[in-house]
Design an enzyme around this catalytic site. Structure first.
Site, PDB file in Angstrom:
ATOM      1  N   GLY A 156      10.131   3.316   9.189  1.00  0.00           N
ATOM      2  CA  GLY A 156       9.772   2.351  10.241  1.00  0.00           C
ATOM      3  C   GLY A 156      10.429   1.009   9.920  1.00  0.00           C
ATOM      4  O   GLY A 156      11.416   0.942   9.186  1.00  0.00           O
ATOM      5  N   ARG A 157       9.799  -0.052  10.467  1.00  0.00           N
ATOM      6  CA  ARG A 157      10.378  -1.392  10.274  1.00  0.00           C
ATOM      7  C   ARG A 157      10.635  -1.716   8.807  1.00  0.00           C
ATOM      8  O   ARG A 157      11.705  -2.176   8.440  1.00  0.00           O
ATOM      9  CB  ARG A 157       9.406  -2.445  10.822  1.00  0.00           C
ATOM     10  N   ILE A 158       9.613  -1.473   7.963  1.00  0.00           N
ATOM     11  CA  ILE A 158       9.742  -1.897   6.562  1.00  0.00           C
ATOM     12  C   ILE A 158      10.712  -0.979   5.809  1.00  0.00           C
ATOM     13  O   ILE A 158      11.586  -1.455   5.071  1.00  0.00           O
ATOM     14  CB  ILE A 158       8.358  -1.956   5.885  1.00  0.00           C
ATOM     15  N   ARG A 239       0.647   2.254   0.737  1.00  0.00           N
ATOM     16  CA  ARG A 239      -0.790   2.431   0.537  1.00  0.00           C
ATOM     17  C   ARG A 239      -0.999   3.331  -0.680  1.00  0.00           C
ATOM     18  O   ARG A 239      -0.306   4.347  -0.846  1.00  0.00           O
ATOM     19  CB  ARG A 239      -1.449   3.074   1.760  1.00  0.00           C
ATOM     20  N   GLU A 268      -7.971   1.080  -5.057  1.00  0.00           N
ATOM     21  CA  GLU A 268      -7.823  -0.368  -5.138  1.00  0.00           C
ATOM     22  C   GLU A 268      -9.169  -1.079  -5.006  1.00  0.00           C
ATOM     23  O   GLU A 268      -9.946  -0.695  -4.119  1.00  0.00           O
ATOM     24  CB  GLU A 268      -6.885  -0.795  -3.993  1.00  0.00           C
ATOM     25  N   HIS A 286      -1.094  -6.004  -5.004  1.00  0.00           N
ATOM     26  CA  HIS A 286      -0.932  -5.965  -3.543  1.00  0.00           C
ATOM     27  C   HIS A 286      -0.355  -7.290  -3.010  1.00  0.00           C
ATOM     28  O   HIS A 286      -0.997  -7.972  -2.208  1.00  0.00           O
ATOM     29  CB  HIS A 286      -2.266  -5.627  -2.861  1.00  0.00           C
ATOM     30  N   ALA A 288       2.923  -7.623  -1.644  1.00  0.00           N
ATOM     31  CA  ALA A 288       4.209  -7.476  -0.939  1.00  0.00           C
ATOM     32  C   ALA A 288       4.411  -8.497   0.175  1.00  0.00           C
ATOM     33  O   ALA A 288       5.514  -8.995   0.364  1.00  0.00           O
ATOM     34  CB  ALA A 288       4.373  -6.059  -0.421  1.00  0.00           C
TER      35      ALA A 288
HETATM   36  C1  GLV Z   1      -0.737  -4.991   3.716  1.00  0.00           C
HETATM   37  O1  GLV Z   1      -0.839  -4.069   2.982  1.00  0.00           O
HETATM   38  C2  GLV Z   1      -0.718  -4.871   5.129  1.00  0.00           C
HETATM   39  O2  GLV Z   1      -0.975  -3.773   5.660  1.00  0.00           O
HETATM   40  O3  GLV Z   1      -0.462  -5.883   5.795  1.00  0.00           O
END
Ligand code: GLV
Length: 321
Positions: A156-158, A239, A268, A286, A288
């Site tokens: 996807g986008r990321i 995730r 988590e 977490h 990112a």
């Molecule tokens: C972070 O994990 C998000 O889903 O924005």
């Protein structure tokens, strides 16, 4: 007419609150840790909207406890913590924060990859521990990145933004997803669609960017690690439960794979037993999307989503359903 009442379940950027306060009455759980479940259920009882986080489970129990609820906006792109069908059945609009965190998340994925491959964290500890005795041809040898193969799971986008950056390292890019990208996207990113088992066998770096759902839970398990090269690295900024974390600890400890860079965890904020002592894993809490600029954009977008649902009564562009 009185304003809609909302609950913000955590400390958030000021810009988010300022915007909300222009339109709605805000009750704020202004803490750095998650709102306790009992308090969330109690406080949501008289609210029309919730601005929540990925640590708040929005499920049938919450919906039953909040009969006035009309809109839920999550301060995250992922919404696996929200039971979207249950919300839809109750007429509760769900919005998220897509797009604004793509680049920062892709950048951080690369930070993890480079840190794991080039042993940056171990090097830092070496210096701070006073262990450095001068240049040594065999000290903390890592793995090359340039010219290697990157496998992107979830395109996807990321995933695509991560693949784009691989061009700068002259890498071969393989990807896997439930559906294939357009030929234009494949050509622009020089990315080749392959079955998952081929991606796992061929990649030097396997980077996870898929959503978490029933089909991706434990996608990376003992069997997957068995298919990966012994010299390969796993990077996960998506995730935690996509990776069987106990299996990952086994793979790291037995050097079945060479290393990992993790931003997310199966339970988590806890880690699987043994993970913290794996020197071949770089572990981040977490982070990112955690740049000042991105978190402000996420906060404003999350606020806009809620205002769309509660005040403007329009279909928000950030609706997930
Ligand atoms: C972070 O994990 C998000 O889903 O924005």
């Amino acid at each position: 007419m009185s304003k809609p009442r909302i609950l913000v379940t955590r400390r958030v950027p000021r810009e988010c609150l300022d915007l909300l306060k222009q339109h709605v009455d805000v009750e704020h759980y202004d803490k750095a840790t998650a709102i306790p479940r009992g308090l969330l259920l109690k406080t949501a009882a008289d609210k029309d909207g919730l601005l929540c986080l990925l640590t708040d489970k929005i499920d049938a129990e919450l919906l039953a406890a909040a009969p006035r609820l009309q809109a839920v906006s999550t301060f995250s792109v992922g919404y696996d913590h929200v039971d979207v069908p249950a919300c839809k059945a109750r007429g509760v609009a769900v919005t998220n924060t897509p797009g604004v965190l793509t680049e920062s998340t892709a950048d951080f994925t690369w930070a993890l990859l480079m840190s794991a491959a080039r042993r940056v964290v171990e090097g830092d500890a070496h210096m701070r521990g006073g262990k450095y005795k001068g240049w040594d041809p065999l000290l903390l040898l890592g793995s090359d990145v340039s010219g290697k193969t990157l496998g992107v799971i979830g395109f996807g986008r990321i995933g695509q933004a991560v693949a784009k950056r691989a061009g700068g390292f002259s890498m071969r890019v393989l990807y896997h997803d439930t559906k294939r990208a357009s030929s234009d996207v494949e050509a622009a990113l020089n990315a080749v669609f392959v079955p998952l088992h081929e991606l796992l066998r061929e990649s030097d770096y396997v980077s996870v960017h898929t959503v978490l759902d029933a089909g991706t839970r434990h996608l990376l398990d003992d069997r997957a690690f068995g298919l990966m090269k012994k010299s390969a690295y796993l990077i996960n900024a998506a995730r935690g439960p996509i990776v069987d974390e106990k299996a990952l600890v086994r793979a790291l400890k037995s050097e079945r794979i060479r290393g990992a860079g993790l931003d997310v965890y199966e339970w988590e904020p806890k880690m699987a037993p043994g993970l913290a002592s794996c020197k071949n894993a770089v572990l981040a809490p977490h982070l990112a999307s955690a740049t000042l600029e991105t978190r402000v954009k996420m906060g404003v977008m999350a606020a806009e989503g809620l205002i769309d649902g509660l005040v403007r009564k329009t279909r928000s562009p950030y609706r997930v359903d």
